[in-house]
Design a protein around this motif. Structure first.
Motif, mmCIF file in Angstrom:
data_model
loop_
_atom_site.group_PDB
_atom_site.id
_atom_site.type_symbol
_atom_site.label_atom_id
_atom_site.label_comp_id
_atom_site.label_asym_id
_atom_site.label_seq_id
_atom_site.Cartn_x
_atom_site.Cartn_y
_atom_site.Cartn_z
ATOM 1 N N ARG A 1 0.831 -1.212 0.000
ATOM 2 C CA ARG A 1 0.000 0.000 0.000
ATOM 3 C C ARG A 1 0.861 1.256 0.000
ATOM 4 O O ARG A 1 0.343 2.367 -0.153
ATOM 5 N N ASN A 2 2.139 1.056 0.209
ATOM 6 C CA ASN A 2 3.061 2.213 0.135
ATOM 7 C C ASN A 2 2.975 2.858 -1.247
ATOM 8 O O ASN A 2 2.666 2.188 -2.227
ATOM 9 N N LYS A 3 3.321 4.141 -1.286
ATOM 10 C CA LYS A 3 3.275 4.830 -2.576
ATOM 11 C C LYS A 3 4.651 5.166 -3.127
ATOM 12 O O LYS A 3 4.800 5.435 -4.321
ATOM 13 N N THR A 4 5.633 5.193 -2.244
ATOM 14 C CA THR A 4 6.938 5.665 -2.690
ATOM 15 C C THR A 4 8.040 4.619 -2.625
ATOM 16 O O THR A 4 9.134 4.842 -3.129
ATOM 17 N N SER A 5 7.748 3.492 -1.983
ATOM 18 C CA SER A 5 8.773 2.436 -1.923
ATOM 19 C C SER A 5 8.114 1.075 -1.728
ATOM 20 O O SER A 5 6.942 0.980 -1.365
ATOM 21 N N LYS B 1 15.829 -0.790 3.699
ATOM 22 C CA LYS B 1 15.020 -2.008 3.794
ATOM 23 C C LYS B 1 13.929 -2.062 2.723
ATOM 24 O O LYS B 1 12.976 -2.830 2.829
ATOM 25 N N SER B 2 14.048 -1.212 1.738
ATOM 26 C CA SER B 2 13.052 -1.204 0.663
ATOM 27 C C SER B 2 13.698 -0.783 -0.645
ATOM 28 O O SER B 2 14.825 -0.292 -0.660
ATOM 29 N N MET B 3 12.941 -1.003 -1.724
ATOM 30 C CA MET B 3 13.348 -0.451 -3.017
ATOM 31 C C MET B 3 12.506 0.811 -3.205
ATOM 32 O O MET B 3 11.295 0.792 -2.922
ATOM 33 N N THR B 4 13.100 1.883 -3.661
ATOM 34 C CA THR B 4 12.284 3.085 -3.907
ATOM 35 C C THR B 4 11.465 2.878 -5.178
ATOM 36 O O THR B 4 11.833 2.088 -6.054
ATOM 37 N N LYS B 5 10.373 3.608 -5.240
ATOM 38 C CA LYS B 5 9.542 3.512 -6.437
ATOM 39 C C LYS B 5 10.351 3.927 -7.670
ATOM 40 O O LYS B 5 10.227 3.314 -8.738
ATOM 41 N N TYR C 1 14.637 0.260 -13.065
ATOM 42 C CA TYR C 1 15.123 -1.081 -13.416
ATOM 43 C C TYR C 1 14.008 -2.041 -13.835
ATOM 44 O O TYR C 1 14.268 -3.064 -14.452
ATOM 45 N N GLY C 2 12.788 -1.707 -13.459
ATOM 46 C CA GLY C 2 11.673 -2.592 -13.776
ATOM 47 C C GLY C 2 10.957 -2.183 -15.052
ATOM 48 O O GLY C 2 11.387 -1.258 -15.765
ATOM 49 N N HIS C 3 9.882 -2.879 -15.338
ATOM 50 C CA HIS C 3 9.107 -2.619 -16.552
ATOM 51 C C HIS C 3 7.650 -2.481 -16.167
ATOM 52 O O HIS C 3 7.077 -3.380 -15.543
ATOM 53 N N TYR C 4 7.068 -1.361 -16.533
ATOM 54 C CA TYR C 4 5.668 -1.114 -16.241
ATOM 55 C C TYR C 4 4.799 -2.105 -17.033
ATOM 56 O O TYR C 4 5.054 -2.353 -18.209
#
Lengths: 199, 199
Positions: A105-109, A166-170, A176-179
């Motif tokens: 539910r986080n928005k930034t990470s 302890k997280s990946m930022t958005k 690095y990811g793909h939408y």
């Protein structure tokens, strides 16, 4: 969904895995969990001959089973076990595909605590054997979904182990990811991304 | 192996999860079921970096779960479900590997009723997608194990559907299958056969 017949016996209309969500908090207002959307997507892929990918059953530790006469064996005591692998695997164009799906539910990470040490270990192992391995990450509140190759996840995991965040930022996930764009059928067309980046 | 309770209903004694074996009769004098031997074999393969293959958890239909305070959720009512896929899958040299393992006490033939229609359907599907797919067949009394490519199983299945015999003869399995020699570590070295016939 479960309902009871007059006899008092409980019947179930949904899948085992979906059922468990009844006992757990539901996410967002959409009424569909990431798992439900992926199950529908995988069903679409199978029916259309695109890929054969299944969610593994939830691992259960069975302690006690009754064998009543004239009816099926009843498990009377059992516990949820932690999975030792990822949840989804199968075949696409002859290649072994393996992934885990998580939502926040986080928005930034995206908190790394969504993953367990032995899932990470499993991902390392299958990558070593030439698998296509990734995670599907949903930002529930934003309704955005990304595919992130497991190699990147492993890098972020290492960073954490070395005292890092302890997280990946958005932003990192975007980089690095793909939408994955959302649709109606299939709902989460991750194979389109797989085709683009791995073949 | 199946047996009948007084009510006349047939129960299966061989179940996927090891735990279930606590409640059920064991086979032969070896003390090891085919499943146990394969689990040990797969563990050996994983530990030695040969292949990453796991048995899928037994599918369970959960009906009732209790959430006691201060302790883990307890499943109080659940039932065994029929698997919709084969039991084992994973990756070897980047390729998707998929198989089912069955045993019989018969000495001269292997009954096809050991397989279910949707397992057969699943095998067809993964073959269409370029998977390596086979069955591991143990003649328990003879302690002989064979690997049979799923394409041959499908042919025997078709023969049955067209009114033919309800089993594969041992001779047919010897002819179309591959004998797997038994060892100590790994116990059932099926990857050696996979390497020989698929690569």
């Amino acid at each position: 969904m479960t309902f009871k017949y007059p006899g008092g016996k409980t019947y179930k209309t949904k899948q085992e895995s979906e059922l468990v969500h009844h006992f757990q908090p539901n996410y967002g207002n959409r009424g569909m969990t990431l798992e439900e959307d992926l199950n529908a997507t995988n069903e679409y892929y199978r029916e259309h001959g695109i890929a054969i990918i299944h969610k593994k059953p939830t691992p259960i530790q069975i302690v006690r089973v009754d064998y009543p006469k004239r009816s099926a064996a009843v498990i009377k005591e059992a516990y949820f076990k932690q999975a030792s692998t990822t949840d989804y695997n199968g075949v696409y164009r002859g290649k072994y595909i393996d992934f885990e799906a998580k939502e926040t539910r986080n928005k930034t990470s995206f908190p790394l605590q969504n993953f367990h040490e032995h899932q990470i270990y499993h991902m390392k192992q299958v990558l070593d054997h030439g698998a296509i391995c990734f995670v599907i990450l949903r930002f529930t509140t934003l309704n955005e979904i990304y595919l992130l190759d497991a190699n990147h996840l492993l890098t972020f995991w290492e960073r954490q182990k070395n005292g890092g965040r302890k997280s990946m930022t958005k932003q990192e996930i975007e980089q690095y990811g793909h939408y994955i764009s959302l649709g109606y059928q299939p709902r989460i067309d991750y194979i389109k991304v797989v085709e683009k980046i791995y073949f």
